[in-house]
Design an enzyme around this catalytic site. Sequence first.
Site, PDB file in Angstrom:
ATOM      1  N   ARG A 160     -10.021   0.290  -8.435  1.00  0.00           N
ATOM      2  CA  ARG A 160      -8.942   0.920  -9.216  1.00  0.00           C
ATOM      3  C   ARG A 160      -9.463   1.315 -10.602  1.00  0.00           C
ATOM      4  NH1 ARG A 160      -2.890   0.666  -9.314  1.00  0.00           N
ATOM      5  NH2 ARG A 160      -2.161   0.128 -11.386  1.00  0.00           N
TER       6      ARG A 160
ATOM      7  N   ILE B 136       0.212   5.927 -12.695  1.00  0.00           N
ATOM      8  CA  ILE B 136      -0.209   5.320 -11.432  1.00  0.00           C
ATOM      9  C   ILE B 136       0.674   4.080 -11.291  1.00  0.00           C
ATOM     10  CG2 ILE B 136      -2.097   4.159 -12.682  1.00  0.00           C
ATOM     11  CD1 ILE B 136      -3.694   3.949 -10.222  1.00  0.00           C
ATOM     12  N   SER B 137       1.216   3.837 -10.094  1.00  0.00           N
ATOM     13  CA  SER B 137       2.123   2.703  -9.887  1.00  0.00           C
ATOM     14  C   SER B 137       1.400   1.381 -10.066  1.00  0.00           C
ATOM     15  CB  SER B 137       2.687   2.717  -8.476  1.00  0.00           C
ATOM     16  OG  SER B 137       3.408   3.870  -8.237  1.00  0.00           O
ATOM     17  N   GLN B 138       2.199   0.330 -10.318  1.00  0.00           N
ATOM     18  CA  GLN B 138       1.601  -1.007 -10.421  1.00  0.00           C
ATOM     19  C   GLN B 138       1.045  -1.386  -9.039  1.00  0.00           C
ATOM     20  OE1 GLN B 138       5.700  -2.925 -10.608  1.00  0.00           O
ATOM     21  NE2 GLN B 138       4.398  -4.742 -10.654  1.00  0.00           N
TER      22      GLN B 138
END
Length: 231
Positions: A55, A81-83
């Site tokens: 990531r 960007i999502s968790q």
Amino acid sequence: MKKAATVLWCSLLFFLHSYAQDTYSEKRKQMVESQLITRGIKDKATLNAMRTVERHQLVPGTQTRYAYEDRPLPIGYGQTISQPYIVAYMTETIRPEAGMKILEIGTGSGYQAAILAEIVDRVYTVEIVDSLGRRAQKKLRDLGYKNIHVKLGDGYFGWEEHAPFDAIIVTAATEYIPPPLMEQLKEDGKMVIPVGAPFTAQYLMLVKKKNGKIKTQKLLPVRFVPFTRSD
Ligand code: SAH
């Protein structure tokens, strides 16, 4: 003498690089344990992919050090960007398996696409912001992902040439489920999509296609960036 100094310098750089990689892989392990497993993510393929994908390589340089934190991160152009938990939850919900062909709408950083690409055969992903799509395409290529295909354009229309898809993941909130996406979903296929009008509550929905009919189910309250349309 000069040669010795160069060798020494290169060894130091190599050491620092390996050290940083070890630190990130340790952070990834912790992320999987403390953010995913404890919250109920069980699917083995999903957990393995979350342990594997770097990531920190996909977020912008200014965010590298925060990559494994339990929160969404800015990726530029007003997008996020999502968790990690939400990425894992959406991935687990569609039950990805080897052999599948998946469509993602909203490439963003390329992280969700990479997670899927670790598990399934082919990932098709569409991004409406050109610079984001190009950046993700280059990063994913540099990281060696050969089974991800990025298209620049309005994901409302899906990607007809490659339809139907075993599953579809939409990562921006729509006011309604775009009909072309329902059409491009295979019989028995699953779609996860955040639905809600701007500034109102959004719900992550599970959409299933059975005997040509669409069934929807509310999963979780969420907060995603809006699904935008090209003019
Ligand atoms: N899946 C991404 C998260 C991206 S945020 C990741 O893993 O990083 C949502 C993305 O959807 C943004 O990049 C936004 O530009 C994009 N988006 C919004 N509306 C879209 C549309 N109509 N078609 C394609 N992409 C869209």
